[in-house]
Design a protein around this motif. Structure first.
Motif, mmCIF file in Angstrom:
data_model
loop_
_atom_site.group_PDB
_atom_site.id
_atom_site.type_symbol
_atom_site.label_atom_id
_atom_site.label_comp_id
_atom_site.label_asym_id
_atom_site.label_seq_id
_atom_site.Cartn_x
_atom_site.Cartn_y
_atom_site.Cartn_z
ATOM 1 N N GLU A 121 0.724 -1.539 -0.018
ATOM 2 C CA GLU A 121 -0.097 -0.193 -0.397
ATOM 3 C C GLU A 121 0.888 1.451 -0.198
ATOM 4 O O GLU A 121 2.176 1.042 1.026
ATOM 5 N N SER A 154 -4.006 6.374 0.179
ATOM 6 C CA SER A 154 -5.587 6.577 -0.185
ATOM 7 C C SER A 154 -5.597 7.875 -0.597
ATOM 8 O O SER A 154 -5.672 8.833 -0.339
ATOM 9 N N LYS A 202 -7.847 2.924 -2.139
ATOM 10 C CA LYS A 202 -6.563 3.144 -2.079
ATOM 11 C C LYS A 202 -5.650 2.445 -3.440
ATOM 12 O O LYS A 202 -5.650 2.182 -4.613
ATOM 13 N N PHE A 247 -1.886 1.046 -4.705
ATOM 14 C CA PHE A 247 -1.067 -0.250 -4.601
ATOM 15 C C PHE A 247 -0.236 -0.111 -5.106
ATOM 16 O O PHE A 247 -0.026 0.332 -6.063
ATOM 17 N N LYS A 297 -4.271 2.063 -8.952
ATOM 18 C CA LYS A 297 -5.488 2.984 -8.374
ATOM 19 C C LYS A 297 -7.124 1.866 -8.361
ATOM 20 O O LYS A 297 -7.046 2.425 -9.274
#
Ligand SMILES: Nc1ncnc2c1ncn2[C@@H]1O[C@H](COP(=O)(O)OP(=O)(O)OP(=O)(O)O)[C@@H](O)[C@H]1O
Length: 192
Positions: free
Chosen positions: A31, A34, A39, A41, A55
């Motif tokens: 991660e 956000s 979130k 990653f 995304k």
């Protein structure tokens, strides 16, 4: 109404207007942030040994909110695919659907995060020439948007990402494509 944008996305994929990438090509998620959609990653795209950012478009229990989130997500996709050739705009590789059935945008990974964090960490080290170069490159990215009649409408230091010292404009969720009519009416407003 809420179904229309999701259907638009599926049709754009099946018609080949948006590149669909298999989720199992992406490994080792971490991660990294956000935002409004959900979130973000970092993944490895294993075939190409390329680091990318996914995304996620998360769904909410509130259907009205869902419709807005999907609309913003699709708006971002539509605009990004038109301007992502520019070196100061984040690259858009396509979309994928994760194991929870959520759509994700697959984006170029910016290895130094957003401009706000980058300046906090590097301000004293950066020379004036570096700072001027950052400003100039952000202006070049904006010029490309404006040449394509796109107004970003949410440009701030967290929406500018840094990859190897180079700024990339990102996050087009609230951006707007201006057509002839809207340009004329906004010019008229300025004269009032
Ligand atoms: N392609 C990327 N490469 C590296 N980091 C990223 C990338 N995209 C997003 N991030 C990180 O994730 C954070 C959140 O990004 P995101 O675009 O989802 O939302 P935001 O701009 O913070 O919020 P909002 O969507 O509400 O305006 C960014 O500030 C950045 O730190």
């Amino acid at each position: 109404m809420a179904k229309i944008p999701a259907e638009w996305l599926e049709r754009a994929i099946s018609d080949g207007h948006i590149n669909y990438l298999e989720y199992n090509k992406f490994i080792n998620p971490t991660e990294i942030g956000s935002g409004g959609f959900g979130k973000v990653f970092k993944y490895e795209w294993k075939d190409y040994e390329l680091i990318v950012a996914l995304k996620c478009l998360k769904f909410d229990t509130d259907l009205n909110l869902n419709e807005k989130i999907i609309n913003d997500f699709i708006n971002e996709l539509k605009l990004l695919r038109r301007v992502d050739y520019h070196q100061n705009i984040i690259r858009f590789y396509g979309v994928t659907k994760d194991n929870n059935g959520n759509y994700n945008m697959v984006l170029q990974y910016a290895n130094e995060g957003n401009l706000r964090e980058y300046l906090k960490e590097n301000f004293s080290r950066l020379q004036w020439a570096d700072k001027l170069s950052l400003a100039k490159e952000i202006a070049l990215g904006l010029l490309c948007l404006h040449d394509n009649n796109i107004i970003h409408r949410d440009l701030h230091s967290k929406n500018i990402l840094i990859n190897q010292g180079q700024p990339k404009i990102a996050d087009f969720g609230l951006s707007k494509q201006m057509n002839e009519k809207s340009i004329t009416s906004s010019m008229e407003c300025q004269h009032i």
